[in-house]
Write a protein that holds these residues in place. Sequence first.
Motif, PDB file in Angstrom:
ATOM      1  N   LYS A  33      36.483  22.117   3.049  1.00 48.84           N
ATOM      2  CA  LYS A  33      36.805  20.696   2.886  1.00 48.84           C
ATOM      3  C   LYS A  33      38.194  20.495   2.290  1.00 48.84           C
ATOM      4  O   LYS A  33      38.911  19.561   2.640  1.00 48.84           O
ATOM      5  CB  LYS A  33      35.739  20.029   2.016  1.00 48.84           C
TER       6      LYS A  33
ATOM      7  N   ASN B 197      40.823  21.128   5.027  1.00 49.29           N
ATOM      8  CA  ASN B 197      40.827  20.005   5.971  1.00 49.29           C
ATOM      9  C   ASN B 197      41.442  18.760   5.350  1.00 49.29           C
ATOM     10  O   ASN B 197      42.099  17.972   6.042  1.00 49.29           O
ATOM     11  CB  ASN B 197      39.407  19.712   6.442  1.00 49.29           C
TER      12      ASN B 197
ATOM     13  N   THR C 213      37.098  14.828  -2.616  1.00 48.03           N
ATOM     14  CA  THR C 213      36.484  15.991  -1.993  1.00 48.03           C
ATOM     15  C   THR C 213      35.990  16.985  -3.037  1.00 48.03           C
ATOM     16  O   THR C 213      34.905  17.556  -2.923  1.00 48.03           O
ATOM     17  CB  THR C 213      37.491  16.682  -1.053  1.00 48.03           C
TER      18      THR C 213
END
Length: 357
Positions: A166, A169, A248
């Motif tokens: 995550k 990304n 995140t």
Amino acid sequence: MDQQSRRNAGKNKQHKHLGLKITLTIVALLVIGIGAVFGMMWHQTQSTFNKIYDNDGGTHATSIKKKKPFSILLLGADTGADGRISRGNSDTIMVVTINPNTHKTLVYSIARDTMAEMVGTKSLNVQKLNAAYNIGESKMAKASVQKLLNVPINYYAAINMGGLEKVVNAVDGITITTTIDVTFDGTTITKGRHHLNGKQALAYSRMRYQDPRGDYGRQLRQQQVMMAVLKKLATPSGITKYSALMKTLEPYLRTDITLNDAVKLATDYRGNLDNVTSKQLTEKSATINGSSYQVPSTETLQSVSDELRTQLGLSKQTLSNQNTRLNKLNAAFFNDDSSTSYNTDGAVTQYYTNTTY
């Protein structure tokens, strides 16, 4: 295969997920500092940080605030997919020491199966070091590592295993150059220069057995991923990713570093990112109560303690703890490369039993 190679291979098997967790932990910690310095959307950052922050009983270390050398215990928690942070075995254990005067950062990784005293239990309890976080959370983990190495542990940061893909990304991927083909879990990154998404970066960080350098090679690749993320965040376009990245990380990270200290870490200690040395605590495999342990010699522990204390601007001290006491009973174990027999004198408990905290 010679004896040293067999020992190294055996030790590598003990660290199946070490590389991934090292990357997760260091990236998470340093991302906070680098992102916070820009002050972007401060109130939102404060709100997110409040969910990450652990006041560790209400006490706050002041080393960062006073711009003094300090240490951070980095933990990669074995918490699975349920998102728990405060419990779980800490399968990654690293001591990071940062000195603003010398601009040096020294990182020592410690095997999860290292034999150590659980500091804070009502009775003597010697187990695998990764049990400390599960038994007594950050307080016991910090105290146990401090006792093992005779080095003050000022701060901690813990992260579970769910974050790397995550994070990569969130910054729209990273660019790396690899000198070998890397294949893991159905993903292949061929030799050369590539822009990796989160899934690819995860695979690149985890392959070990096919690397001719073994776990050492894997750790070099983890450092590549870590630095690529940090460099991306330091660019103008990277700064704009910070708010999303904080969101995140929120489910995966806990730390007792305050947001103000994170800002100071980014502003006053940024030079330390250019001078990082990574090392491992070398140990010998032993079988204790039917379980596999890693046992460092007294000479090794003393050497690491001396190095870390010097890095922190402290004088050297003779190490004395349960490890050194038990090592005195086991001269034959350390003198015989093939021996796995280690006399614990009854100090090592059955894993996770007879524990009161």
